[in-house]
Motif scaffolding. Sequence first.
Motif, short mmCIF file in Angstrom:
data_model
loop_
_atom_site.label_atom_id
_atom_site.label_comp_id
_atom_site.label_asym_id
_atom_site.label_seq_id
_atom_site.Cartn_x
_atom_site.Cartn_y
_atom_site.Cartn_z
N GLY A 20 0.78 -1.24 0.00
CA GLY A 20 0.00 0.00 0.00
C GLY A 20 0.81 1.28 0.00
N LYS A 21 2.14 1.18 -0.11
CA LYS A 21 2.97 2.38 -0.17
C LYS A 21 2.98 2.90 -1.60
CE LYS A 21 5.88 0.83 3.58
NZ LYS A 21 7.12 0.12 3.89
N ILE A 22 3.28 4.19 -1.76
CA ILE A 22 3.29 4.80 -3.08
C ILE A 22 4.74 5.00 -3.53
CG2 ILE A 22 2.56 6.77 -4.46
CD1 ILE A 22 0.33 7.19 -2.40
N SER A 51 7.13 10.75 0.15
CA SER A 51 7.24 11.16 1.55
C SER A 51 5.87 11.09 2.24
CB SER A 51 7.80 12.57 1.66
OG SER A 51 6.87 13.49 1.13
N GLU A 52 5.91 10.85 3.52
CA GLU A 52 4.67 10.69 4.31
C GLU A 52 3.76 11.92 4.22
OE1 GLU A 52 3.40 8.05 5.99
OE2 GLU A 52 5.04 6.98 4.98
N THR A 53 4.35 13.10 4.03
CA THR A 53 3.54 14.32 3.98
C THR A 53 2.71 14.41 2.71
OG1 THR A 53 5.41 15.50 3.01
CG2 THR A 53 5.15 15.65 5.39
N MET A 54 3.11 13.70 1.65
CA MET A 54 2.41 13.77 0.37
C MET A 54 1.46 12.61 0.12
SD MET A 54 3.33 16.59 -1.04
CE MET A 54 2.78 16.38 -2.72
N LYS A 56 -1.21 11.36 1.57
CA LYS A 56 -2.65 11.63 1.65
C LYS A 56 -3.15 12.35 0.39
CE LYS A 56 -6.02 13.46 4.91
NZ LYS A 56 -6.20 14.25 6.16
N LYS A 57 -2.37 13.32 -0.10
CA LYS A 57 -2.75 14.08 -1.29
C LYS A 57 -2.78 13.20 -2.53
CE LYS A 57 -1.01 18.55 0.24
NZ LYS A 57 -0.09 19.64 -0.02
N ILE A 58 -1.78 12.33 -2.65
CA ILE A 58 -1.68 11.48 -3.84
C ILE A 58 -2.78 10.42 -3.83
CG2 ILE A 58 -0.22 9.82 -5.05
CD1 ILE A 58 2.15 11.61 -4.04
N LYS A 59 -3.08 9.87 -2.67
CA LYS A 59 -4.15 8.87 -2.58
C LYS A 59 -5.50 9.47 -2.96
CE LYS A 59 -2.30 5.27 0.21
NZ LYS A 59 -2.51 4.27 1.23
N LYS A 60 -5.66 10.76 -2.71
CA LYS A 60 -6.89 11.46 -3.09
C LYS A 60 -7.00 11.56 -4.61
CE LYS A 60 -9.38 15.41 -1.20
NZ LYS A 60 -9.22 16.66 -0.44
#
Length: 65
Positions: A20-22, A51-54, A56-60
């Motif tokens: 599940g990692k990008i 990176s962990e900060t991105m 959530k945005k990419i999964k959206k």
Amino acid sequence: MPKMKTHSGAKKRFKLTGSGKIVRRKGYKSHLLGKKSATRKRRLRQATLVSETMVKKIKKLMPYA
């Protein structure tokens, strides 16, 4: 409710691993390669995790990945 569309740019740039990692490709590998060392160019070939900060945005952008 209609299905959400996957962002075309995101689907070309990112892949999802089994856990599940990008994964993404590294930049700075398209031009001006003469001044970059062979070691640096070799490191740029390998994919890396987003990176962990991105995440959530990419999964959206990729709702069905």
